[in-house]
Design a protein around this motif. Structure first.
Motif, PDB file in Angstrom:
ATOM      1  N   ALA A  26       0.885  -1.157  -0.014  1.00 11.36           N
ATOM      2  CA  ALA A  26       0.182   0.005   0.119  1.00 11.36           C
ATOM      3  C   ALA A  26       0.883   1.135   0.149  1.00 11.36           C
ATOM      4  CB  ALA A  26      -0.956   0.050   1.279  1.00 11.36           C
ATOM      5  N   LEU A  27       0.468   2.241  -0.886  1.00  8.34           N
ATOM      6  CA  LEU A  27       1.323   3.296  -0.924  1.00  8.34           C
ATOM      7  C   LEU A  27       0.598   4.605  -0.255  1.00  8.34           C
ATOM      8  CD1 LEU A  27       4.048   4.909  -1.839  1.00  8.34           C
ATOM      9  CD2 LEU A  27       2.639   5.481  -3.919  1.00  8.34           C
ATOM     10  N   PHE A  28       1.133   5.133   0.592  1.00 11.41           N
ATOM     11  CA  PHE A  28       0.394   6.546   1.355  1.00 11.41           C
ATOM     12  C   PHE A  28       0.843   7.514   0.396  1.00 11.41           C
ATOM     13  CE2 PHE A  28       0.514  10.050   4.069  1.00 11.41           C
ATOM     14  CZ  PHE A  28      -0.465  10.048   4.924  1.00 11.41           C
TER      15      PHE A  28
ATOM     16  N   HIS B  26      -2.986   1.036  -3.759  1.00 14.61           N
ATOM     17  CA  HIS B  26      -2.381  -0.281  -3.316  1.00 14.61           C
ATOM     18  C   HIS B  26      -2.078  -0.786  -4.719  1.00 14.61           C
ATOM     19  CE1 HIS B  26      -4.809  -0.956   0.386  1.00 14.61           C
ATOM     20  NE2 HIS B  26      -5.650  -0.310   0.020  1.00 14.61           N
ATOM     21  N   VAL B  27      -0.818  -1.630  -4.570  1.00  9.19           N
ATOM     22  CA  VAL B  27      -0.070  -2.131  -5.878  1.00  9.19           C
ATOM     23  C   VAL B  27      -0.376  -3.600  -5.860  1.00  9.19           C
ATOM     24  CG1 VAL B  27       2.274  -2.644  -6.894  1.00  9.19           C
ATOM     25  CG2 VAL B  27       1.737  -0.472  -5.098  1.00  9.19           C
ATOM     26  N   GLY B  28      -0.881  -3.717  -7.244  1.00  5.60           N
ATOM     27  CA  GLY B  28      -1.259  -5.274  -7.794  1.00  5.60           C
ATOM     28  C   GLY B  28      -2.769  -5.559  -7.488  1.00  5.60           C
TER      29      GLY B  28
ATOM     30  N   THR C 221      -8.193   2.296  -5.092  1.00  2.00           N
ATOM     31  CA  THR C 221      -7.175   2.582  -6.376  1.00  2.00           C
ATOM     32  C   THR C 221      -6.105   1.351  -6.526  1.00  2.00           C
ATOM     33  OG1 THR C 221      -7.649   5.107  -6.465  1.00  2.00           O
ATOM     34  CG2 THR C 221      -6.150   3.963  -7.727  1.00  2.00           C
ATOM     35  N   ILE C 222      -6.245   0.609  -7.489  1.00  2.00           N
ATOM     36  CA  ILE C 222      -5.221  -0.410  -7.372  1.00  2.00           C
ATOM     37  C   ILE C 222      -4.434   0.045  -8.756  1.00  2.00           C
ATOM     38  CG2 ILE C 222      -4.867  -2.730  -7.837  1.00  2.00           C
ATOM     39  CD1 ILE C 222      -7.630  -3.324  -6.679  1.00  2.00           C
TER      40      ILE C 222
END
Length: 395
Positions: free
Chosen positions: A243-245, A264-266, A393-394
């Motif tokens: 997860a990216l803040f 979120h990644v992936g 968001t992914i």
């Protein structure tokens, strides 16, 4: 030197291309401050907070690392005291205060005492709680400048700055557009294998192209550092499942409109969707509660009520947002005091105030999500200025 007792229609015309506000706008600000000074029976106010000096003069530079003082008497000219080397910058940006520069072997307190020499001063207001007035300089001022009483006036200008004029609101809207563009650039750069630094570079490039430097740089950090409140990007690369803040603000004429998202990644864990729904509902409750005359603690209660009803009664935050507007590095919060929407705050909400509203659900034990936006309470009610999508968001 312009006198501030009145101004002409010409003063209200559009400002020069290199200045953000008209002379009439600045005159109105000084008039409001003088009215507040009169209520406290102040003969003179020494303004040292960089945000307040910017508000009253328009001075926008990185020179605030060195102490400044704005001498604001009840009558007569304003005097802006900085290091002498700032003369050219002040001449370019400030139209309604006389410049008084001091050499580097002196302090701003030495220069202020020269300016005040010979004045009969009964009650002098100053800002001892300001980050712009080190204790040593405050003590030097009090020791060297004769006044019958020194009055802590730290909140005088800050309180006036809370309510934004139409011209200030226009800057906030422009800053919000920069925020949305910078957020989109950061989101598009987010992918497995990308470094936090690469995402920051995309974000900062958009900020530079469309606005100016913000008080805070963008906060960009991945899963392993989510809890580090005020740290930002590293060289670490994102992996699937991270997860990216992302929290950032565009800046126009020193006005900020922050927003925040969790990307979120992936893929996203299933609980993220449930937390996103709660965060969105709690955010909407804050916006609905923002009305002229309500207390900040009641705004927080509206947020907490949604969280409690979602089965998260154990979860508490120190605030669900704070006032935002002018920001000078190193922050966009408007100074070293954060005026928060706290559960214990009796701050009265007024039309014209603007807020960074945070619906933060991190470390709940039942999933994580986070959204924040800038909200302006205008004549027609509360309006969300930043429009980046708030759904999961992914990338």
């Amino acid at each position: 030197m312009q006198h501030w007792s009145s101004h002409s229609a010409k003063d209200d015309a559009a400002p020069p291309a290199d200045l953000p506000f008209s002379a009439g706008e600045y005159a109105a600000r000084v008039t409001k401050v003088r009215s507040a000074m009169a209520r406290q029976e102040l003969d003179l106010l020494l303004v040292s907070a960089p945000e307040n000096i910017c508000y009253l003069t328009g001075l926008d530079h990185w020179g605030y690392f060195a102490p400044h003082l704005l001498v604001l008497p009840m009558n007569g000219e304003l005097v802006l005291i900085t290091r002498a080397m700032e003369r050219v910058t002040v001449a370019a940006q400030v139209r309604h205060a006389r410049f008084a520069g001091h050499p580097d072997h002196e302090t701003v307190a030495d220069a202020a005492c020269r300016e005040l020499a010979g004045r009969r001063l009964r009650r002098v207001g100053f800002e001892p709680r300001s980050s712009g007035l080190p204790m040593a300089l405050g003590l030097a001022l009090q020791a060297a400048c004769a006044a019958e009483a020194w009055v802590d006036a730290s909140g005088v200008v800050d309180a006036i700055r809370m309510v934004k004029s139409p011209a200030e609101q226009a800057c906030l809207r422009q800053a919000a557009a920069v925020s949305d563009a910078a957020a989109m650039a950061a989101i598009q750069a987010t992918r497995s294998g990308a470094s936090e630094a690469e995402i920051a570079a995309a974000c900062l490039a958009t900020m530079a192209e469309r606005g100016t430097y913000p008080g805070f740089g963008p906060f960009i950090r991945a899963t392993s550092r989510l809890g580090e409140e005020h740290t930002t990007w590293s060289r670490a690369r994102l992996e699937v499942g991270d997860a990216l803040f992302l929290e950032l603000s565009g800046c126009v004429a020193r006005y900020h409109a922050p927003l925040g998202r969790l990307i979120h990644v992936g893929h996203a864990p299933p609980e993220a969707h449930a937390m996103a729904s709660v965060a969105q509902d709690a955010f909407a409750a804050v916006v609905a509660s923002l009305k002229d005359g309500i207390l900040a603690r009641d705004v927080y209660a509206a947020w907490q009520g949604v969280v409690d009803r979602a089965g998260l009664a154990h979860y508490r935050r120190h605030h669900c947002g704070y006032l935002v507007g002018i920001g000078v590095p190193p922050s966009w919060t408007g100074g070293n005091q954060v005026w928060g929407l706290r559960p214990d705050s009796d701050l009265m909400i007024r039309t014209g105030m603007s807020f960074h509203v945070l619906s933060w659900l991190m470390g709940t034990g039942q999933g994580d999500y986070f959204i924040s936006n800038t909200v302006l309470l205008g004549d027609q009610g509360a309006q969300v200025l930043t429009q980046t999508p708030t759904d999961v968001t992914i990338r």
